[in-house]
Design a protein around this motif. Structure first.
Motif, PDB file in Angstrom:
ATOM      1  N   ALA A 118       8.666  -6.843 -11.793  1.00  0.00           N
ATOM      2  CA  ALA A 118       8.855  -5.553 -11.130  1.00  0.00           C
ATOM      3  C   ALA A 118       8.311  -4.455 -12.019  1.00  0.00           C
ATOM      4  CB  ALA A 118      10.335  -5.292 -10.856  1.00  0.00           C
ATOM      5  N   ILE A 119       7.888  -3.386 -11.379  1.00  0.00           N
ATOM      6  CA  ILE A 119       7.501  -2.186 -12.125  1.00  0.00           C
ATOM      7  C   ILE A 119       8.252  -0.980 -11.588  1.00  0.00           C
ATOM      8  CG2 ILE A 119       5.472  -1.680 -10.660  1.00  0.00           C
ATOM      9  CD1 ILE A 119       4.142  -0.591 -13.318  1.00  0.00           C
ATOM     10  N   LYS A 120       8.783  -0.191 -12.498  1.00  0.00           N
ATOM     11  CA  LYS A 120       9.175   1.193 -12.220  1.00  0.00           C
ATOM     12  C   LYS A 120       8.031   2.008 -12.794  1.00  0.00           C
ATOM     13  CE  LYS A 120      11.163   3.929 -15.057  1.00  0.00           C
ATOM     14  NZ  LYS A 120      10.230   5.078 -14.909  1.00  0.00           N
ATOM     15  N   PRO A 121       7.149   2.523 -11.953  1.00  0.00           N
ATOM     16  CA  PRO A 121       5.953   3.199 -12.475  1.00  0.00           C
ATOM     17  C   PRO A 121       6.315   4.528 -13.137  1.00  0.00           C
ATOM     18  CG  PRO A 121       5.731   2.659 -10.114  1.00  0.00           C
ATOM     19  CD  PRO A 121       7.170   2.493 -10.480  1.00  0.00           C
ATOM     20  N   SER A 122       5.302   5.166 -13.703  1.00  0.00           N
ATOM     21  CA  SER A 122       5.485   6.527 -14.201  1.00  0.00           C
ATOM     22  C   SER A 122       6.061   7.385 -13.089  1.00  0.00           C
ATOM     23  CB  SER A 122       4.141   7.121 -14.626  1.00  0.00           C
ATOM     24  OG  SER A 122       3.644   6.453 -15.755  1.00  0.00           O
ATOM     25  N   TYR A 123       6.942   8.274 -13.477  1.00  0.00           N
ATOM     26  CA  TYR A 123       7.552   9.220 -12.552  1.00  0.00           C
ATOM     27  C   TYR A 123       6.470   9.872 -11.687  1.00  0.00           C
ATOM     28  CZ  TYR A 123      10.291  13.338 -11.157  1.00  0.00           C
ATOM     29  OH  TYR A 123      10.931  14.318 -10.448  1.00  0.00           O
ATOM     30  N   ARG A 124       6.637   9.772 -10.392  1.00  0.00           N
ATOM     31  CA  ARG A 124       5.760  10.420  -9.408  1.00  0.00           C
ATOM     32  C   ARG A 124       4.403   9.763  -9.211  1.00  0.00           C
ATOM     33  NH1 ARG A 124       6.644  16.965  -9.740  1.00  0.00           N
ATOM     34  NH2 ARG A 124       8.493  16.978  -8.440  1.00  0.00           N
ATOM     35  N   LEU A 125       4.153   8.630  -9.861  1.00  0.00           N
ATOM     36  CA  LEU A 125       2.927   7.925  -9.477  1.00  0.00           C
ATOM     37  C   LEU A 125       3.043   7.563  -8.004  1.00  0.00           C
ATOM     38  CD1 LEU A 125       0.223   6.663 -10.238  1.00  0.00           C
ATOM     39  CD2 LEU A 125       1.435   4.564 -10.813  1.00  0.00           C
ATOM     40  N   LEU A 126       4.246   7.178  -7.587  1.00  0.00           N
ATOM     41  CA  LEU A 126       4.537   6.967  -6.169  1.00  0.00           C
ATOM     42  C   LEU A 126       5.438   8.109  -5.694  1.00  0.00           C
ATOM     43  CD1 LEU A 126       5.268   3.124  -6.159  1.00  0.00           C
ATOM     44  CD2 LEU A 126       3.218   4.287  -5.310  1.00  0.00           C
ATOM     45  N   PRO A 127       5.082   8.752  -4.592  1.00  0.00           N
ATOM     46  CA  PRO A 127       5.907   9.870  -4.117  1.00  0.00           C
ATOM     47  C   PRO A 127       7.256   9.408  -3.567  1.00  0.00           C
ATOM     48  CG  PRO A 127       4.037   9.490  -2.634  1.00  0.00           C
ATOM     49  CD  PRO A 127       3.870   8.548  -3.784  1.00  0.00           C
ATOM     50  N   THR A 128       8.263  10.248  -3.694  1.00  0.00           N
ATOM     51  CA  THR A 128       9.583   9.947  -3.131  1.00  0.00           C
ATOM     52  C   THR A 128       9.814  10.686  -1.814  1.00  0.00           C
ATOM     53  OG1 THR A 128      10.535  11.698  -4.469  1.00  0.00           O
ATOM     54  CG2 THR A 128      10.656   9.474  -5.377  1.00  0.00           C
ATOM     55  N   VAL A 129       8.765  11.217  -1.215  1.00  0.00           N
ATOM     56  CA  VAL A 129       8.899  11.917   0.070  1.00  0.00           C
ATOM     57  C   VAL A 129       9.434  10.933   1.122  1.00  0.00           C
ATOM     58  CG1 VAL A 129       7.672  13.173   1.876  1.00  0.00           C
ATOM     59  CG2 VAL A 129       6.944  13.388  -0.522  1.00  0.00           C
ATOM     60  N   GLY A 130      10.532  11.290   1.754  1.00  0.00           N
ATOM     61  CA  GLY A 130      11.127  10.406   2.754  1.00  0.00           C
ATOM     62  C   GLY A 130      12.018   9.322   2.162  1.00  0.00           C
ATOM     63  N   VAL A 131      12.305   9.417   0.878  1.00  0.00           N
ATOM     64  CA  VAL A 131      13.241   8.497   0.222  1.00  0.00           C
ATOM     65  C   VAL A 131      14.526   9.291  -0.033  1.00  0.00           C
ATOM     66  CG1 VAL A 131      13.672   7.050  -1.804  1.00  0.00           C
ATOM     67  CG2 VAL A 131      11.345   7.257  -0.870  1.00  0.00           C
ATOM     68  N   LYS A 132      15.665   8.737   0.363  1.00  0.00           N
ATOM     69  CA  LYS A 132      16.934   9.448   0.186  1.00  0.00           C
ATOM     70  C   LYS A 132      17.104   9.820  -1.276  1.00  0.00           C
ATOM     71  CE  LYS A 132      20.954  10.984   1.546  1.00  0.00           C
ATOM     72  NZ  LYS A 132      20.963  12.263   2.287  1.00  0.00           N
ATOM     73  N   CYS A 133      17.355  11.075  -1.534  1.00  0.00           N
ATOM     74  CA  CYS A 133      17.437  11.542  -2.920  1.00  0.00           C
ATOM     75  C   CYS A 133      18.828  11.337  -3.496  1.00  0.00           C
ATOM     76  CB  CYS A 133      17.068  13.020  -2.990  1.00  0.00           C
ATOM     77  SG  CYS A 133      17.064  13.676  -4.673  1.00  0.00           S
ATOM     78  N   TYR A 134      18.875  10.837  -4.716  1.00  0.00           N
ATOM     79  CA  TYR A 134      20.104  10.815  -5.492  1.00  0.00           C
ATOM     80  C   TYR A 134      19.962  11.820  -6.653  1.00  0.00           C
ATOM     81  CZ  TYR A 134      24.365   8.998  -7.626  1.00  0.00           C
ATOM     82  OH  TYR A 134      25.644   8.877  -8.122  1.00  0.00           O
ATOM     83  N   SER A 135      18.823  11.771  -7.322  1.00  0.00           N
ATOM     84  CA  SER A 135      18.557  12.679  -8.441  1.00  0.00           C
ATOM     85  C   SER A 135      17.059  12.912  -8.504  1.00  0.00           C
ATOM     86  CB  SER A 135      19.045  12.038  -9.740  1.00  0.00           C
ATOM     87  OG  SER A 135      18.425  12.636 -10.864  1.00  0.00           O
ATOM     88  N   TRP A 136      16.628  14.137  -8.244  1.00  0.00           N
ATOM     89  CA  TRP A 136      15.193  14.396  -8.131  1.00  0.00           C
ATOM     90  C   TRP A 136      14.467  14.272  -9.462  1.00  0.00           C
ATOM     91  CZ3 TRP A 136      19.044  17.837  -6.666  1.00  0.00           C
ATOM     92  CH2 TRP A 136      19.289  18.921  -7.515  1.00  0.00           C
ATOM     93  N   THR A 137      15.177  14.385 -10.572  1.00  0.00           N
ATOM     94  CA  THR A 137      14.537  14.228 -11.879  1.00  0.00           C
ATOM     95  C   THR A 137      14.321  12.751 -12.213  1.00  0.00           C
ATOM     96  OG1 THR A 137      15.484  16.287 -12.687  1.00  0.00           O
ATOM     97  CG2 THR A 137      14.866  14.683 -14.361  1.00  0.00           C
ATOM     98  N   LEU A 138      15.084  11.887 -11.570  1.00  0.00           N
ATOM     99  CA  LEU A 138      15.104  10.481 -11.978  1.00  0.00           C
ATOM    100  C   LEU A 138      14.547   9.525 -10.925  1.00  0.00           C
ATOM    101  CD1 LEU A 138      18.677  10.648 -13.530  1.00  0.00           C
ATOM    102  CD2 LEU A 138      16.547  10.440 -14.818  1.00  0.00           C
ATOM    103  N   ASP A 139      14.845   9.748  -9.666  1.00  0.00           N
ATOM    104  CA  ASP A 139      14.478   8.793  -8.609  1.00  0.00           C
ATOM    105  C   ASP A 139      13.014   8.380  -8.708  1.00  0.00           C
ATOM    106  OD1 ASP A 139      17.037   9.243  -7.626  1.00  0.00           O
ATOM    107  OD2 ASP A 139      16.376  10.308  -5.830  1.00  0.00           O
ATOM    108  N   THR A 140      12.780   7.092  -8.751  1.00  0.00           N
ATOM    109  CA  THR A 140      11.424   6.557  -8.878  1.00  0.00           C
ATOM    110  C   THR A 140      11.300   5.338  -7.979  1.00  0.00           C
ATOM    111  OG1 THR A 140      11.485   7.223 -11.210  1.00  0.00           O
ATOM    112  CG2 THR A 140       9.677   5.790 -10.545  1.00  0.00           C
TER     113      THR A 140
END
Lengths: 413, 413
Positions: free
Chosen positions: A167-189
């Motif tokens: 699995a990969i958690k990519p660099s923050y914002r390499l993949l957009p979180t638009v339309g993903v339920k937010c828990y923490s905008w600084t962290l969600d990846t």
């Protein structure tokens, strides 16, 4: 497990039609998911695209991501039957690369800590981890070749470790979180699960249209910084063994490994991560917490109850620490191309009472750097443990290549 | 216009009940909105809260922000009748501070450039600006004391300038965008419109629970850096006049004003902003663009058509320029507490063909710094023009205090 690379090879060679590749996943889900419970819903009415690098690839989407064609229930009765108007950006990225969305995978409520009914495919007496429980389990069980999850603390890397998948958690914002339920905008990846590192790289490269994320033909030998994260407490025997085995394997394969002591700012940042996470969650989930308190999942609700008095000043201080740690991390990478550390304290906990502990993940989520889980060890009672490869912010290709080096070294040991 | 500060004073003194304050706004909307068209919908079934600093304050919400109690139509037929499950985070922040949501205000489609039918309350032959057209017009017409908008290029500061109202685009992420339709995640910023600077400060302070954002009793005299933004082209006569008048007024009021030349990196960042904006819009609006192409608003669609070939490499380069410019901006503020520059090229354009030009705003949105519009001049044909006060990232209190200084100096000239 089903390999993306293998499917692509067979589809390209004309040995397998994209529709048959999808049909195989549907059959596997029908055969296995009753015993695993990785899917919230899935569709039989899915056709393969006839173009795109991911044609014939069936993908499972964590149920905190909006899908126009499936309900999106966030793991919570508050969203029962909720139908978003649009697909999340990452769902559209998959579709535009030719992938077929086959269903929605289980998530803890709002991607927090309350366990789902999903079982670990390797040992059904244990959790698959969370919060991306269904995505990790569905890939591990060989039902689908690719799945999306999200990580705010350790919700991609930890279940991948527990389920023995890459699995990969990519660099923050390499993949957009638009339309993903937010828990923490600084962290969600948003992250990806697949059978092996090459499969993960193919998925991420196709979604983003970035060919540089594909693995190079020759994997360079990385300089590796070995990191224990003492501030997060001691690992269990199995976690320690996985890290030791991986370290020996890469050294044997020719990599230079140097133990690094992380300066105090990283312990501070590790301690600051929950402050950032819960302060933002109080705002991101304000409607649910205020209007649907009784229906909130109990562990999440207790966490929000316990953090409701966090002040803006405490939050600002935590963000300040995170920024200083991010700057300091640049210097840490002068001593190694990548870091090697634990993915989780040890094997998946017994039972479904807990999804496990994110303590070795949360610093890196706050840093926004790419993290890759490499399955390293199958411990007693048939449970896997992974190790974590971490690169500089933006160096996702380097993280994947080094993870592939570790994967190869472990296969040859 | 209705002043938040004035309402708070009268409510605190028991001269006005919170319910009557809300009723006044409802009456004003009934009387005036047929001629202005600032609201998409509004409710008569709204009650004032009996506690909270914003009790009795009727707020209009730009229709790109999710509201559980009103449809949220994004200015587009693609979202006709769409009912979100939850309130956006900023809507909940208002409610928790005691405010009453009175209705949804018009927005250009997805907060882009296609004009709404809203008219400028000062001169109905002119646009109110956009994309937060309804929010600016509703405050300017004296219908409501407070409204929320969003800015990605210049969608808060420009309509505020055209409509003669105070407004703040706060530091990036001071207000969360959770539940706000995304156009560009690097740029989208929630902002506030109100009658005067004190009113804006009271709204922002109450929403965020940050008392330090309230104006100090004694406004300090700021050191002001005067910035022309030559890279953005020359202003119109009215814009130039507003800036000249404001500069003379603050000098007369005792402020030290120094002309600053921004280094080349800022011209580069200005040119990079549209690359960031449209690259992200292609991902944020992928579902709408791919599944509802025929229903997309024409100016937005043309902009997306024209930017569909932007590569990840071009985007990465633009983000790199933005990061370097943000670092360089820290040094610019060594020569002044705040910057004073144009809010818009001049008065609101005639007709409803265009919402005006964001060229003096977009650099600052990319920098993420707080920007405040101060109404400065009412030009010929009864149209206002504002000036823009800009502070360091995170120095929203300083931006507001300096803007209040400018507002006071202009009132005394």
């Amino acid at each position: 497990m089903i390999s993306v690379a293998d499917l692509q090879r067979r589809i390209d060679a004309g040995e397998l039609s994209p529709d048959n590749a999808i049909a195989q996943s549907l059959e596997a889900i029908t055969a296995q998911d009753k015993a695993i419970g990785a899917f919230v819903c899935c569709t039989e009415n899915v056709r393969a695209a006839n173009a795109g690098p991911l044609r014939g690839i069936a993908v499972g989407i964590k149920d905190v991501m909006d899908t126009a064609e499936f309900p999106t229930e966030m793991g919570s009765p508050i969203y029962r039957g909720y139908r978003p108007r649009a697909d999340a950006a990452v769902v559209m990225m998959l579709k535009q690369a030719g992938a077929s969305i086959i269903g929605k995978t289980t998530t803890t409520a709002f991607a927090s800590m309350d366990p789902t009914p999903t079982l670990n495919p390797h040992n059904k007496g244990h959790t698959p981890g969370g919060s991306s429980s269904g995505s990790a389990a569905a890939v591990a069980a060989g039902m689908i070749p690719l799945a999306l999850g999200t990580q705010t603390g350790g919700s991609v890397i930890r279940p991948a470790s527990f389920c023995g998948v890459a699995a990969i958690k990519p660099s923050y914002r390499l993949l957009p979180t638009v339309g993903v339920k937010c828990y923490s905008w600084t962290l969600d990846t948003v992250g990806l699960f697949a059978a092996g590192i090459d499969d993960v790289a193919r998925g991420l490269s196709a979604m983003t249209g970035r060919p540089e994320l594909l693995l190079p033909h020759t994997i360079p030998t990385p300089r590796i910084g070995f990191v224990l994260q003492d501030f997060a407490g001691a690992p269990e025997t199995s976690g320690q063994a996985a890290l030791r085995i991986a370290t020996r394997a890469v050294e044997k394969a020719g990599a230079y490994v140097r133990a690094l002591n992380l300066p105090q700012i990283f312990a501070d940042a590790w301690a600051a991560q929950p402050i950032v996470q819960e302060f933002e969650a109080h705002r991101a989930l304000a409607w649910e917490y205020r209007e649907h308190y009784a229906e909130m999942a109990p562990l999440l609700r207790a966490k929000l109850d316990g953090s409701r008095d966090t002040t803006p000043a405490a939050y600002d201080a935590a963000i300040g620490i995170a920024n200083r740690a991010r700057q300091a991390l640049e210097k840490v990478f002068d001593d190694g191309d990548v870091l090697l550390t634990l993915s989780a304290p040890g094997v998946a906990p017994k039972g479904l009472g807990s999804t496990g502990d994110a303590r070795y993940n949360r610093l890196w989520t706050l840093m926004g750097v790419p993290c890759v889980n490499v399955p390293a060890l199958v411990a007693e009672v048939n449970l896997p443990v992974g190790v974590q490869v971490i690169a500089r912010y933006g160096a996702d290709a380097q993280a994947l290549a080094a993870a592939r080096f570790v994967e190869g070294a472990l296969a040859r040991r």
